[in-house]
Design a protein around this motif. Structure first.
Motif, PDB file in Angstrom:
ATOM      1  N   ALA A 253       0.758  -0.820   0.472  1.00  0.00           N
ATOM      2  CA  ALA A 253       0.409  -0.126  -0.155  1.00  0.00           C
ATOM      3  C   ALA A 253       0.848   1.248  -0.143  1.00  0.00           C
ATOM      4  N   ALA A 254       2.090   1.809   0.666  1.00  0.00           N
ATOM      5  CA  ALA A 254       2.817   2.385   0.462  1.00  0.00           C
ATOM      6  C   ALA A 254       3.424   2.305  -0.572  1.00  0.00           C
ATOM      7  N   GLY A 255       3.323   1.718  -1.470  1.00  0.00           N
ATOM      8  CA  GLY A 255       4.092   1.297  -2.721  1.00  0.00           C
ATOM      9  C   GLY A 255       5.104   0.863  -3.174  1.00  0.00           C
ATOM     10  N   VAL A 256       5.349  -0.308  -1.994  1.00  0.00           N
ATOM     11  CA  VAL A 256       7.215  -0.709  -3.005  1.00  0.00           C
ATOM     12  C   VAL A 256       6.907  -1.520  -4.262  1.00  0.00           C
ATOM     13  N   ASP A 257       8.248  -1.312  -4.707  1.00  0.00           N
ATOM     14  CA  ASP A 257       8.346  -2.095  -5.819  1.00  0.00           C
ATOM     15  C   ASP A 257       8.569  -3.881  -6.354  1.00  0.00           C
ATOM     16  N   ALA A 258       8.830  -3.969  -4.699  1.00  0.00           N
ATOM     17  CA  ALA A 258       8.481  -5.832  -5.012  1.00  0.00           C
ATOM     18  C   ALA A 258       8.605  -5.643  -3.010  1.00  0.00           C
ATOM     19  N   ILE A 259       8.451  -7.515  -3.695  1.00  0.00           N
ATOM     20  CA  ILE A 259       7.632  -7.679  -1.753  1.00  0.00           C
ATOM     21  C   ILE A 259       9.367  -8.939  -1.816  1.00  0.00           C
ATOM     22  N   PHE A 260      10.128  -8.942  -0.804  1.00  0.00           N
ATOM     23  CA  PHE A 260      11.480 -10.190  -0.621  1.00  0.00           C
ATOM     24  C   PHE A 260      10.222 -11.088   0.447  1.00  0.00           C
TER      25      PHE A 260
END
Length: 303
Positions: A253-260
């Motif tokens: 929701a905060a706009g990160v480009d990828a999830i690890f």
């Protein structure tokens, strides 16, 4: 590179996002990693795999299953696994198969599945060898200020994933970025993985994502290490995996480009970091929530 520390009086200032610009005006870079792209205007990416290579068979099986799950969710995948966990809590903890054997396993996974590969390096001497196989060289959070390591990673020309140290503010990552950029390499990713909050505990400051995005580089959220309780079991780290989903949703929701995510088919039997790993069978449901959420958030940035 300098990442500006937000002044107290401007903490609540709204900064509109544009598809070609990061918050604060920096040009938002899109980083190519193998056959996929991470950054502005690109779909949410997933970096996932077991903490460490436990065996060739297990790593291959996990990679096959992760690729199938990610593909079904429409989420591009980078497979991650370590050949050596040099920063384990205890001397007796399992570290991995080592550089040569571990890279051989990762090479087989890459050749069979065609997925990009990420692994971490701990010494400058490992960088060039790891770069022959891997698409992304990761600098561990504990080593995020080690100049020789950052320079060696940058000099390979590989994508370099800089994990923010648990002891650093987000704006201090500009120093790490500058070290890699000095080699002529601007293929950089920045990863938030929590900040120390007293003994054996981490918290995630959601402002970190927007602050690091001012660098112009893609920002990744390492969710599973953010729920870790470092050294919480004395000779090993603990974890609170029940908070993986809410933190992942918040980061997207905060706009990160990828999830690890460190993912394991049987976390209780994992040889490293099982206490904070996401069970493999829970990944499809999590991606089913994160993918549409990211699409919605990214549509706001493009409007």
């Amino acid at each position: 590179m300098k990442i500006a520390k937000p002044p107290a009086k401007a903490r609540h200032t709204k900064r509109p996002l544009a598809p070609s610009a990061a918050p604060g005006g920096a040009i938002a870079r899109v980083i190519s990693v193998g056959r996929l792209k991470i950054g502005a205007g690109q779909p949410l990416a997933l970096i996932a795999g077991p903490c460490v290579i436990e065996s060739e068979a297990h790593a291959m099986d996990m990679a096959i299953k992760l690729e199938k799950i990610a593909s079904a969710a429409g989420v591009p995948l980078i497979f991650k696994a370590s050949y050596d966990k040099a920063n384990r809590s205890s001397l007796t903890s399992y570290r991995g198969p080592g550089l040569e054997a571990g890279l051989a396993v990762l090479r087989k996974i890459k050749e069979r599945l065609g997925v990009p590969i990420l692994t971490d390096i701990h010494e400058p001497s490992q960088a060039a060898t790891a770069a022959e196989v891997c698409d992304v060289l990761q600098v561990p959070a504990f080593l995020s200020r080690q100049t020789d390591l950052l320079l060696a990673a940058g000099q390979t020309g590989c994508v370099v994933n800089l994990k923010k140290g648990q002891f650093l503010s987000p704006w201090e990552m500009g120093n790490a970025v500058g070290k890699v950029e000095s080699t002529g390499n601007s293929r950089i990713l920045l990863t938030e993985r929590g900040v120390s909050f007293g003994y054996n505990n981490l918290v995630v400051d959601m402002r970190s994502f927007a602050i690091m995005a001012k660098s112009g580089y893609p920002v990744i959220f390492d969710v599973t290490h953010s729920v870790q309780l470092p050294g919480g079991h004395g000779s090993a780290s603990g974890g609170q995996p029940e908070f993986i989903e809410p933190l992942a949703r918040a980061g997207v929701a905060a706009g990160v480009d990828a999830i690890f995510l460190e993912v394991h088919d049987n976390p209780s039997q994992a040889l490293s970091d099982g206490s904070n790993a996401l069970p493999l069978d829970r990944l499809p449901a999590l991606l089913a929530k994160l993918a549409p959420l990211s699409k919605l958030v990214r549509s706001w940035s493009a409007s």
